[in-house]
Design an enzyme around this catalytic site. Structure first.
Site, PDB file in Angstrom:
ATOM      1  NE  ARG A  99      -4.469  -1.669   0.184  1.00  0.00           N
ATOM      2  CZ  ARG A  99      -4.499  -2.329  -0.724  1.00  0.00           C
ATOM      3  NH1 ARG A  99      -3.282  -2.793  -1.725  1.00  0.00           N
ATOM      4  NH2 ARG A  99      -5.194  -3.698  -0.794  1.00  0.00           N
ATOM      5  CD  GLU A 133      -3.083   3.026  -4.579  1.00  0.00           C
ATOM      6  OE1 GLU A 133      -1.712   3.132  -5.261  1.00  0.00           O
ATOM      7  OE2 GLU A 133      -3.971   2.212  -5.326  1.00  0.00           O
ATOM      8  CG  HIS A 148      -3.548  -0.575  -6.931  1.00  0.00           C
ATOM      9  ND1 HIS A 148      -3.747  -0.452  -5.539  1.00  0.00           N
ATOM     10  CD2 HIS A 148      -3.300  -2.265  -6.592  1.00  0.00           C
ATOM     11  CE1 HIS A 148      -3.797  -1.208  -4.513  1.00  0.00           C
ATOM     12  NE2 HIS A 148      -3.692  -1.602  -4.847  1.00  0.00           N
TER      13      HIS A 148
HETATM   14  P1  NAD Z   1      -1.166 -11.227   4.518  1.00  0.00           P
HETATM   15  O1  NAD Z   1      -2.312 -10.976   5.875  1.00  0.00           O
HETATM   16  O2  NAD Z   1      -1.712 -12.607   4.328  1.00  0.00           O
HETATM   17  O3  NAD Z   1       0.286 -11.375   5.631  1.00  0.00           O
HETATM   18  C1  NAD Z   1       0.782  -9.540   5.547  1.00  0.00           C
HETATM   19  C2  NAD Z   1       1.694  -9.995   7.518  1.00  0.00           C
HETATM   20  O4  NAD Z   1       2.404  -8.707   6.866  1.00  0.00           O
HETATM   21  C3  NAD Z   1       1.156 -10.639   8.226  1.00  0.00           C
HETATM   22  O5  NAD Z   1       1.924 -11.882   8.238  1.00  0.00           O
HETATM   23  C4  NAD Z   1       0.956  -8.816   9.745  1.00  0.00           C
HETATM   24  O6  NAD Z   1       1.551 -10.609  10.300  1.00  0.00           O
HETATM   25  C5  NAD Z   1       2.067  -9.160   8.912  1.00  0.00           C
HETATM   26  N1  NAD Z   1       2.224  -7.189   9.447  1.00  0.00           N
HETATM   27  C6  NAD Z   1       1.513  -6.655   9.989  1.00  0.00           C
HETATM   28  N2  NAD Z   1       1.210  -5.659  10.181  1.00  0.00           N
HETATM   29  C7  NAD Z   1       2.642  -5.615  10.242  1.00  0.00           C
HETATM   30  C8  NAD Z   1       3.850  -4.312  10.134  1.00  0.00           C
HETATM   31  N3  NAD Z   1       4.082  -3.985  11.198  1.00  0.00           N
HETATM   32  N4  NAD Z   1       5.053  -5.368   9.911  1.00  0.00           N
HETATM   33  C9  NAD Z   1       5.424  -5.791   8.892  1.00  0.00           C
HETATM   34  N5  NAD Z   1       4.542  -7.259   8.955  1.00  0.00           N
HETATM   35  C10 NAD Z   1       3.702  -6.871   9.667  1.00  0.00           C
HETATM   36  O7  NAD Z   1      -1.657 -10.365   3.358  1.00  0.00           O
HETATM   37  P2  NAD Z   1      -1.013 -10.490   2.127  1.00  0.00           P
HETATM   38  O8  NAD Z   1      -2.238 -11.703   1.192  1.00  0.00           O
HETATM   39  O9  NAD Z   1       0.370 -11.482   2.035  1.00  0.00           O
HETATM   40  O10 NAD Z   1      -1.333  -9.369   1.452  1.00  0.00           O
HETATM   41  C11 NAD Z   1      -0.163  -8.284   1.873  1.00  0.00           C
HETATM   42  C12 NAD Z   1      -1.275  -6.708   1.224  1.00  0.00           C
HETATM   43  O11 NAD Z   1      -0.795  -6.689   0.063  1.00  0.00           O
HETATM   44  C13 NAD Z   1      -1.997  -6.566   1.833  1.00  0.00           C
HETATM   45  O12 NAD Z   1      -2.330  -6.211   2.909  1.00  0.00           O
HETATM   46  C14 NAD Z   1      -2.806  -5.467   0.608  1.00  0.00           C
HETATM   47  O13 NAD Z   1      -2.729  -4.040   1.028  1.00  0.00           O
HETATM   48  C15 NAD Z   1      -1.463  -5.920  -0.343  1.00  0.00           C
HETATM   49  N6  NAD Z   1      -2.030  -6.245  -1.698  1.00  0.00           N
HETATM   50  C16 NAD Z   1      -1.689  -5.457  -2.459  1.00  0.00           C
HETATM   51  C17 NAD Z   1      -1.748  -5.656  -4.331  1.00  0.00           C
HETATM   52  C18 NAD Z   1      -1.937  -5.154  -5.207  1.00  0.00           C
HETATM   53  O14 NAD Z   1      -2.499  -5.318  -6.337  1.00  0.00           O
HETATM   54  N7  NAD Z   1      -0.614  -4.456  -5.357  1.00  0.00           N
HETATM   55  C19 NAD Z   1      -3.034  -7.068  -4.111  1.00  0.00           C
HETATM   56  C20 NAD Z   1      -2.868  -7.480  -2.723  1.00  0.00           C
HETATM   57  C21 NAD Z   1      -2.716  -7.590  -1.413  1.00  0.00           C
END
Ligand code: NAD
Length: 328
Positions: A234, A263, A295
C-alpha cells in the site's frame, strides 16, 4: 441479492458475472463510492467495493439507512473501510483474504528485474535503433540479501521465488510464525537489522496504524546505500516525500512501486486529456530509476477468478444467513 458493484472495471466484469450467475443481481457502477455516488446503492441489499472505494463512517451510515446489510470487498486489504462504523451500523463486511498471492509476488519480481536489468531504457534504445549497451548494466540477484517486510501469503510467495534466485532471504513480521514456515529458507530478524543488511527490500505488510509511513527518512538512513525498494502493498507505508529525498541522494538505488501514497483518484482512471497536477507524483515519475505501475500487481487471470469466486461465495453466505469465514 441486489448488489451495487462500485468502481466496476472492464477487466473484472466477466469474472463477476460468471461467478455470481443467476444468484445475484449485479448493478455495475463505474464511479467510486463517495458521498456523491452513495445514492446509487439505494434499493440494494449489498455493496461490492474495490480498493479505490472509501467506506468511511458517514458513507456507511448512509448505506445502512438505505437498508444495505452487507459490504463485500473485492480485495485482500480492508484499510479503505471503517470497520468500527460497520459494526456500529450492523453492516457485515467480508473480504477476499487470499486469491493468488503469486500474482502480487511475481509482479514484485517483475518490478525488481525490470529495474535491475534496465528493461525500459533498453526498449527505448531498441526503438531508436541504438543497439549500444552503455548504461544498461545490472547486477546478479543471485547471492544478494533480500529483506521482506510482512511474511504473510504474498511475502512467503515472494520469499520462495527469491530463494530460487539463490538469495539470502530475511524477513520481519511482528506475528509469531508457525514452525513449518520457519523451516523455510528464511531468517527472521528485527526490522532495523533487515534495513541495515538488505540489498533489496520488498514490502508485503498491510497498511495499518503501525505500518503507516513505516518507511521514512529514519528507515532510509539505516539502509545500505543504493538499496532497491519494491512496494506492492500500500502506498502510505512509504512516506513519499522522504523517498524522493532518498532517491535524490542516491540512498535508495531504485524504487519499483505498484502503489502510491496519493493514488486515490489517480490510478484506475483515464487522465489522458488532463494535466496531472500531483507534484510529488511528477517528481517520482521523473526519476530514471523509479518504475511505477498503477496498482496492477493483482491483475492476472487466476487472481481475477479467485476474487470473483470468493466475492460470490461471501454474497451467497450472507444471502443464506450463514457465516462466511471471510467476515472481518
Ligand atoms: P497477509 O495477511 O497474508 O500477510 C500480511 C502479513 O503482514 C502478516 O503476516 C502480518 O502479520 C504482517 N504484518 C502486520 N503488521 C506488520 C508490520 N507492522 N510489519 C511487518 N509485517 C506486518 O496478507 P497478504 O495476502 O500477504 O497481503 C499483504 C498486503 O498486500 C495486503 O494487506 C494488501 O495491502 C497488499 N496487496 C496488494 C495488491 C496489489 O495489487 N498491489 C494485491 C493484494 C494485496
Amino acid at each position: 441479492m441486489k448488489v451495487a458493484v462500485y468502481s466496476t472495471h472492464g477487466f473484472e466484469k466477466p469474472y463477476l458475472i460468471k461467478a455470481c450467475g443467476d444468484d445475484h443481481e449485479l448493478i455495475f457502477i463505474e464511479e467510486e463510492l463517495s458521498e456523491h455516488t452513495v445514492e446509487m446503492a439505494r434499493s440494494c441489499i449489498a455493496v461490492a467495493l474495490f480498493t479505490s472505494d472509501r467506506a468511511n463512517a458517514q458513507i456507511i451510515e448512509k448505506l445502512s439507512g438505505f437498508g444495505i446489510k452487507y459490504l463485500v470487498l473485492r480485495s485482500v486489504g480492508f484499510d479503505h473501510v471503517d470497520l468500527n462504523a460497520a459494526g456500529k451500523f450492523d453492516v457485515k463486511v467480508a473480504n477476499v483474504p487470499a486469491y493468488s498471492p503469486y500474482a502480487v509476488a511475481e509482479h514484485a519480481v517483475a518490478l525488481l528485474m525490470a529495474l535491475n536489468r534496465k528493461l525500459l531504457p533498453a526498449q527505448k534504445l531498441m526503438d531508436a535503433n541504438d543497439f549500444r549497451l552503455d548504461g544498461l548494466t545490472g547486477f546478479d540477484v543471485h547471492g544478494k540479501t533480500v529483506g521482506i517486510i510482512g511474511f504473510g501469503k504474498i511475502g512467503q510467495a515472494f520469499a520462495k521465488i527469491m530463494n530460487g534466485f539463490g538469495c539470502r532471504v530475511m524477513c520481519y513480521d511482528p506475528q509469531p510464525m508457525h514452525e513449518s514456515i520457519i523451516g523455510q529458507n528464511v531468517e527472521f530478524v528485527k526490522l532495523e537489522v533487515l534495513f541495515m543488511t538488505s540489498d533489496i527490500i520488498s514490502i508485503h505488510c498491510p497498511l495499518n496504524k503501525s505500518t503507516h509511513h513505516l518507511l521514512n527518512k529514519e528507515a532510509f538512513n539505516l539502509m545500505k546505500k543504493g538499496v532497491f525498494l519494491i512496494n506492492t502493498a500500500r502506498g502510505p507505508i512509504i512516506k513519499t516525500d522522504d523517498l524522493i529525498d532518498a532517491l535524490a541522494a542516491g540512498q535508495i538505488g531504485a524504487a519499483g512501486l505498484d502503489v502510491y501514497e496519493f493514488e486515490k483518484g489517480l490510478f484506475f482512471h483515464d487522465h489522458r486529456n488532463e494535466l496531472v497536477t500531483d507534484k510529488l507524483f511528477e517528481k517520482l515519475r521523473n526519476f530514471k530509476n523509479v518504475l511505477i505501475s498503477g496498482h496492477q500487481a493483482f491483475l492476472t487471470d487466476a487472481a481475477l477468478k479467485g476474487i470473483a469466486d470468493t466475492t460470490a461465495f461471501n454474497l451467497n453466505c450472507f444471502n443464506k444467513g450463514i457465516d462466511t469465514i471471510n467476515e472481518l
